[in-house]
Design an enzyme around this catalytic site. Structure first.
Site, short mmCIF file in Angstrom:
data_model
loop_
_atom_site.label_atom_id
_atom_site.label_comp_id
_atom_site.label_asym_id
_atom_site.label_seq_id
_atom_site.Cartn_x
_atom_site.Cartn_y
_atom_site.Cartn_z
CB SER A 43 -0.94 -0.10 1.02
OG SER A 43 -0.20 -0.07 2.28
CG ASP A 347 -4.30 5.54 6.70
OD1 ASP A 347 -3.20 5.57 7.07
OD2 ASP A 347 -4.90 4.84 5.98
CG HIS A 350 -1.43 3.87 4.24
ND1 HIS A 350 -2.69 3.45 4.71
CD2 HIS A 350 -0.74 2.86 3.86
CE1 HIS A 350 -2.77 2.24 4.32
NE2 HIS A 350 -1.58 1.74 3.93
#
Ligand SMILES: *[C@@H]1O[C@H](CO)[C@@H](O)[C@H](O)[C@H]1NC(C)=O
Ligand SMILES: *[C@@H]1O[C@H](CO)[C@@H](O)[C@H](O)[C@H]1NC(C)=O
Ligand SMILES: *[C@@H]1O[C@H](CO)[C@@H](O)[C@H](O)[C@H]1NC(C)=O
Ligand SMILES: *[C@@H]1O[C@H](CO)[C@@H](O)[C@H](O)[C@H]1NC(C)=O
Length: 383
Positions: A43, A347, A350
């Site tokens: 991610s 978040d 990240h």
């Protein structure tokens, strides 16, 4: 007596050589002028591969820069976006993004949640997407064969969204993966069959590099794993004892595994330089860059690294960015903080666009790399 005279001369010229490589050669080296980038990862560099299934499809994702979610786990750009800008290339399209996509300047095979090591059934059942690094390799090999075929078949006017076959060997190949292997391995030991094996992670990553080399790749830019123990999502548990934390207030267990992986990865990259004589391999110490930012948050204009801009993490309750949940009978919706540019963590997992920008600025000039070449010059071998 001869030797006594010769010795200082030898030392001196060795010294000149070393200095020469660092200063003189660097200026004389031409820019690599990469026309394409191929990226593999999780991610941290996913620009849309996982968007359909794994990211919130609404605000506040992407608000800072794109004004829409844009398939990224961020309020704006990821490090890979800043790298693309720096190389004068468009943002990378995700391989799995089938709508309105151009692959002229490369493709991004990264996918949120994935691991280096191949997964099995029990991990898939735990919600981990099945695009581990070995699968990303299969996808790349197929992509290269298929697009080369189509390019050669197509008329000029239909080629514009396809990569030029001759660009594959001159492209930049980036890898940024390993975080999910470590977090899966460290998760509650009884809810996963995935046992942490650093040597296997390193071997699987080397295998991927070898595969890309066999496909013609020659320039590699390999990020190590970041200080995962500093991610707020790991810190917002009520049962962390002070002796589980390091001097920066990060969890030692995660950071120790990341550090161990990084050390073995660096050794393996050095070995790969011998095994793949035509390749230029750069090892980038992302861990050090991120840890430096975290340790200097205040001086760099950020709030404490444990603060989260979007999401609620407390006492083992996790409400991720953009989600709703009922806590103690009250429905809470987690939206963005007022000023994301003040936060390192977007978040809880990240980094924010502002933090990504800071880290990108510090790694692209090679100051965290081995060898210490800027990314624009990573195709050169310093030996
Ligand atoms: C496994 O984990 C669950 C929580 O995820 C816990 O309730 C259970 O007691 C654990 N079982 C064992 C055998 O440790
Ligand atoms: C999954 O893989 C791990 C090794 O990574 C292995 O120990 C485990 O037995 C496997 N589980 C299943 C269900 O195949
Ligand atoms: C929920 O209520 C309990 C008991 O009143 C309290 O201890 C806890 O902090 C509350 N949790 C949240 C997230 O407000
Ligand atoms: C690289 O860039 C960073 C951020 O601008 C700067 O602090 C650092 O001094 C630079 N290092 C080199 C070797 O140019």
């Amino acid at each position: 007596m001869e030797n006594v005279k010769v010795f200082p001369v030898v030392v001196f010229s060795v010294l000149l050589c070393v200095l020469g490589v660092q200063s003189v050669d660097l200026k004389e080296l031409p820019s690599c002028n990469f026309r394409a980038v191929y990226n593999f990862g999780d991610s941290n560099s996913d620009t849309g591969g996982g968007s359909a299934a794994f990211w919130p499809q609404g605000p506040p994702s992407g608000n800072t820069f794109f004004g829409r979610p844009a398939g990224r786990g961020c309020d704006g750009r990821l490090m890979i976006d800043f790298i693309a800008e720096h190389l004068g290339l468009p943002y990378l399209s995700a391989y799995l993004d089938s709508i309105g996509t151009s692959f002229r300047h490369g493709a991004n095979f990264a996918m949120g949640g994935v691991t280096i090591r191949p997964q099995n059934e029990s991990m898939s059942l735990n919600g981990v997407p099945p695009f581990s690094l070995d699968i990303q390799m299969v996808q790349f090999n197929q992509f290269k064969a298929r697009t080369s075929y189509l390019y050669n078949q197509a008329k000029n006017s239909h080629r514009s969204n396809l990569p030029r076959p001759q660009d594959f060997s001159k492209a930049l190949y980036m890898l940024d993966i390993g975080h999910n292997d470590i977090s899966a391995g460290l998760r509650k030991k009884n809810d996963t069959d995935f046992h942490l094996s650093v040597p296997d992670m390193v071997e699987q990553l080397a295998k991927a590099v070898q595969n890309l080399y066999d496909q013609g790749a020659r320039t590699f830019w390999i990020h190590n794993t970041g200080p995962m123990g500093c991610l707020p999502v790991y810190l917002r548990y009520h049962d962390i004892k002070p002796d589980e934390l390091d001097k920066q207030g990060c969890r030692k267990a995660q950071n120790d595994y990341a550090t161990e992986f990084n050390r073995k990865l660096k050794d393996r990259v050095i070995k790969l330089r011998k095994e793949l004589p035509q390749a230029a391999l750069t090892y980038v110490d992302m861990y050090a860059a991120k840890y430096k930012l975290i340790g200097n948050a205040k001086q760099q204009g950020f709030v404490d690294a444990t603060e989260v801009c979007c999401g609620f993490h407390q006492d083992d309750i996790h409400v991720y960015c953009g989600q709703k949940a009922k806590i103690n009978g009250t429905v809470i919706y987690t939206g963005s903080c007022e000023d994301p540019s003040k936060y390192i963590s977007w978040d809880g997992v990240h980094y924010s666009e502002a933090a990504n920008h800071w880290v990108a600025n510090h790694i692209i000039n090679g100051s965290f790399s081995d060898p210490p070449l800027p990314i624009t010059h990573a195709c050169h071998k310093l030996t």
